[in-house]
Scaffold this active site. Structure first.
Site, mmCIF file in Angstrom:
data_model
loop_
_atom_site.group_PDB
_atom_site.id
_atom_site.type_symbol
_atom_site.label_atom_id
_atom_site.label_comp_id
_atom_site.label_asym_id
_atom_site.label_seq_id
_atom_site.Cartn_x
_atom_site.Cartn_y
_atom_site.Cartn_z
ATOM 1 N N ASN A 176 0.805 -1.091 -0.018
ATOM 2 C CA ASN A 176 -0.119 0.029 0.059
ATOM 3 C C ASN A 176 0.902 1.087 -0.117
ATOM 4 O OD1 ASN A 176 -2.744 1.245 0.323
ATOM 5 N ND2 ASN A 176 -1.685 2.149 1.849
ATOM 6 N N TYR A 180 1.113 9.791 4.548
ATOM 7 C CA TYR A 180 0.737 10.071 6.069
ATOM 8 C C TYR A 180 2.202 10.919 6.470
ATOM 9 C CZ TYR A 180 -1.260 5.727 5.028
ATOM 10 O OH TYR A 180 -1.989 4.547 4.459
ATOM 11 N N ARG A 181 1.663 12.169 6.965
ATOM 12 C CA ARG A 181 3.054 13.212 7.612
ATOM 13 C C ARG A 181 3.860 12.629 8.886
ATOM 14 N NH1 ARG A 181 -1.332 16.263 10.890
ATOM 15 N NH2 ARG A 181 -1.151 15.534 12.944
ATOM 16 N N TRP A 194 -0.333 7.588 10.473
ATOM 17 C CA TRP A 194 -1.524 7.213 9.484
ATOM 18 C C TRP A 194 -2.646 7.164 10.569
ATOM 19 C CZ3 TRP A 194 2.464 3.105 8.593
ATOM 20 C CH2 TRP A 194 2.699 2.333 9.625
ATOM 21 N N GLU A 274 -1.705 1.164 -5.162
ATOM 22 C CA GLU A 274 -1.508 2.479 -5.687
ATOM 23 C C GLU A 274 -0.301 2.629 -6.948
ATOM 24 O OE1 GLU A 274 -1.986 2.070 -2.507
ATOM 25 O OE2 GLU A 274 -3.652 3.590 -1.765
ATOM 26 N N ASP A 323 -3.112 22.044 9.946
ATOM 27 C CA ASP A 323 -3.516 21.400 9.147
ATOM 28 C C ASP A 323 -4.258 21.973 7.965
ATOM 29 O OD1 ASP A 323 -3.937 18.552 8.093
ATOM 30 O OD2 ASP A 323 -3.571 17.990 10.126
HETATM 31 C C1 LIG Z 1 -0.558 16.763 1.660
HETATM 32 C C2 LIG Z 1 -0.989 15.426 2.405
HETATM 33 C C3 LIG Z 1 -0.971 15.355 3.673
HETATM 34 C C4 LIG Z 1 -1.659 14.123 4.142
HETATM 35 N N1 LIG Z 1 -1.382 13.682 5.412
HETATM 36 C C5 LIG Z 1 -2.124 12.650 5.965
HETATM 37 C C6 LIG Z 1 -1.670 12.356 7.562
HETATM 38 O O1 LIG Z 1 -0.956 12.799 8.045
HETATM 39 N N2 LIG Z 1 -2.356 11.138 7.818
HETATM 40 C C7 LIG Z 1 -3.293 10.589 7.178
HETATM 41 O O2 LIG Z 1 -3.939 9.645 7.731
HETATM 42 N N3 LIG Z 1 -3.671 10.734 5.956
HETATM 43 C C8 LIG Z 1 -3.152 12.048 5.357
HETATM 44 N N4 LIG Z 1 -3.431 12.579 4.003
HETATM 45 C C9 LIG Z 1 -4.592 11.943 3.382
HETATM 46 C C10 LIG Z 1 -4.362 10.554 2.900
HETATM 47 O O3 LIG Z 1 -2.878 10.666 2.005
HETATM 48 C C11 LIG Z 1 -5.491 9.947 2.029
HETATM 49 O O4 LIG Z 1 -6.428 9.713 3.008
HETATM 50 C C12 LIG Z 1 -4.939 8.616 1.374
HETATM 51 O O5 LIG Z 1 -6.090 8.015 0.643
HETATM 52 C C13 LIG Z 1 -4.285 7.393 2.497
HETATM 53 O O6 LIG Z 1 -4.030 6.415 1.674
HETATM 54 P P1 LIG Z 1 -4.614 4.901 2.182
HETATM 55 O O7 LIG Z 1 -6.225 5.007 1.486
HETATM 56 O O8 LIG Z 1 -3.862 4.064 1.301
HETATM 57 O O9 LIG Z 1 -4.417 4.899 3.466
HETATM 58 C C14 LIG Z 1 -2.883 13.438 3.592
HETATM 59 C C15 LIG Z 1 -3.028 14.006 2.154
HETATM 60 C C16 LIG Z 1 -2.338 14.916 1.571
HETATM 61 C C17 LIG Z 1 -2.727 15.641 0.054
#
Ligand SMILES: Cc1cc2nc3c(=O)[nH]c(=O)nc-3n(C[C@H](O)[C@H](O)[C@H](O)COP(=O)(O)O)c2cc1C
Length: 527
Positions: A176, A180-181, A194, A274, A323
């Site tokens: 996957n 996630y920051r 996450w 992805e 955020d």
């Molecule tokens: C710039 C940016 C930062 C993000 N930071 C986070 C984060 O810190 N934690 C989180 O859970 N999702 C964050 N997201 C949203 C996730 O990337 C998004 O929900 C993504 O679909 C998660 O991938 P997954 O579905 O494979 O878990 C962020 C999105 C962007 C555009």
């Protein structure tokens, strides 16, 4: 033409006049964020909102380093990144693949061959090595060598804001990629933010369950099966009631080609990798290389790769962080990432972003997700005509949908379907209108929604999961959501009063005035 890496993408931005290089010295602590915030809220040279992408080339205390920011920060750049002239083109391509019917004969099979050949290009390809291996550091390395930003005054520290985080599902072995920051705690450890509903978090829980099962501790296994990342304001915590120990491997790519970076934010179903989505968007496979210290693969052309583990028995306070809601997300407990190796190009470009009060570049990324996901949403909600997630609704707060209403109660069925659909579950307010309302026209939506509702009758409340960033919900991650049924009400829904027609001039009079309009407009002094 797909971009093979970040550098090809930067060159394309340059050619398109979409990139500015800044040679003035700037500080990664707050200053880059302030500059970028002003740029993203301004207009670029063509008068388009979003401002240019910026390559900072003179970073305080980081000689020779370069920082790329705002790469996706306008509609034009989002389209350039994905190689399309309209984001709906991607939705159309998806529709073609979804339309495939079983071939009826040899001719049908032959017709499908080009499509099958195209599909072959989507799958990632493992290659022996790549530019991300130009420098391999297993011993003497420090995250602090990279120009990682501190974005806002009350942020808990520096945060890696554009990381493509790879984990492997312990059950299926599938990879996957999620964004996630990562809060930098020190030279070799970061937070791993996450959120609990995301796929990286589910891989982590599965690793916990397995570790508990291996230790023969059934109670620990069942504890691990629920999310035990309980809220607390404490510092570093260990082993809540004997959490099973063990590690989960994680690899992070920073500075990839734009299709890969974008794919990391796409809310794909858990079993759809992805890298496959990135391959579809690029029309060419993503080339992956094996990591040095963990059994994971990362894009070969990445600028920087961080390899390491999260320990299953360790949580630590993460945040606060300014955020994309326009507010600080509050501190909470998250796993900790321990680096075991860093690999990078000789002169890596550090790709990053800032989030804050909209619009920022993530707004344009979110809009692209909205367009691309519409055909997929229609698979489960076929009455859906169009959707709009206004930027100020920060994506999880507001979704406006128009539907082709065919039976009583359908607007409420649609709300429930949205709250059951992947990350759309977080939508705090869903507004449902009839198909003749243009959801992209907020003036039309405001007029019709407020005219069409009897609030007590038409507002539906629902309890359930809410976004971790929601600071108003009664509990972290759990609260209420609201649906507004702003469709015309039917007798079948208990509405027996007549419903008035919308005011529209008749065609004959319109044609009459059209014929005189040039003269009239001059006389009236209007265009
Ligand atoms: C710039 C940016 C930062 C993000 N930071 C986070 C984060 O810190 N934690 C989180 O859970 N999702 C964050 N997201 C949203 C996730 O990337 C998004 O929900 C993504 O679909 C998660 O991938 P997954 O579905 O494979 O878990 C962020 C999105 C962007 C555009």
């Amino acid at each position: 033409m797909p971009f093979d890496d970040l550098r090809q993408w930067i060159a394309a931005l340059d050619r398109a006049g979409e990139l500015k290089r800044v040679k003035t010295e700037v500080d990664p602590i707050l200053e880059i964020a302030e500059i970028t915030d002003r740029v993203s809220k301004g207009l670029d040279a063509k008068g388009v909102p979003g401002g240019p992408a910026i390559l900072f080339e003179n970073i305080k205390s980081h000689r020779g380093a370069r920082v790329l920011i705002n790469q996706f920060g306008s509609e034009a750049r989002m389209k350039l990144a994905l190689g399309v002239s309209s984001l709906d083109e991607i939705a159309d391509r998806i529709r073609v693949f979804m339309d495939v019917k079983s071939p009826q004969g040899i001719l049908d099979k032959i017709k499908m061959l080009p499509m099958l050949a195209e599909m072959g290009k989507f799958f990632p390809k493992i290659v022996a090595t790549g530019p991300c291996k130009e420098v391999i550091q297993r011993e003497k390395f420090s995250l602090l060598d990279f120009p990682i930003l501190r974005c806002w005054p009350q942020d808990a520290g520096r945060f890696i804001t554009l990381p493509c985080v790879t984990t492997r599902d312990p059950k299926s072995g599938k990879r996957n990629l999620g964004m996630y920051r990562m809060q930098v705690y020190d030279e070799r450890t970061t937070g791993m933010h996450w959120q609990r509903q995301k796929i990286g978090a589910e891989h982590y829980r599965e690793a916990l369950r397995r570790a508990a099962n291996r230790s023969g501790d059934g109670a620990a296994a069942s504890r691990a099966a629920v999310d035990i990342m309980a809220r607390s304001s404490g510092g570093s915590v260990l082993a809540e009631g004997g959490r099973p120990s063990g590690k989960m491997e994680v690899a992070i790519a920073i500075g990839t080609d734009p299709a890969v970076t974008f794919s990391a934010i796409v809310p794909a179903p858990p079993d759809v990798e992805e890298y496959l989505i990135a391959g579809f968007l690029r029309g060419a496979p993503v080339e992956l290389v094996k990591c040095e210290t963990v059994d994971l693969e990362v894009p070969a052309a990445s600028e920087i790769v961080l390899e390491g583990h999260v320990h299953l028995d360790e949580l630590r306070t993460e945040g606060p962080f300014g955020d994309h809601t326009g507010f600080y997300s509050l501190e909470d407990l998250y796993p900790v990432f321990h680096l075991s190796c860093v690999t990078h190009r000789k002169d890596p470009i550090y790709a990053t972003t800032i989030v804050g009060k909209p619009p920022q570049e993530d707004a344009y990324m979110g809009k692209a997700v909205e367009r691309i996901f519409l055909p997929l949403m229609k698979l489960t909600i076929p009455e859906l005509v169009d959707i709009n997630l206004p930027i100020e609704g920060v994506f999880h707060n507001l979704m406006i949908v128009s539907i082709r209403k065919s039976y009583p109660g359908q607007a409420r069925k649609v709300m429930n379907a949205i709250w059951s659909l992947g990350q759309a579950m977080f939508t705090k307010c869903v507004i449902v209108v009839d198909e003749d309302v243009d959801v992209q026209n907020l003036a039309d939506v405001t007029l019709k929604v407020l005219n069409h509702i009897d609030p007590e009758r038409d507002i539906q409340f629902m309890l359930g999961p809410v976004d971790s960033l929601d600071h108003a919900s009664r509990l972290p991650n759990y609260g209420s959501k609201m649906g507004i049924d702003a469709t015309r009400k039917w007798a079948g829904e208990g509405f027996t009063r007549p419903w008035p027609d919308e005011i529209v001039m008749d065609a004959k009079t319109r044609a009459l005035v059209d014929g005189k309009w040039r003269d009239l407009a001059t006389e009236l002094g209007i265009k």
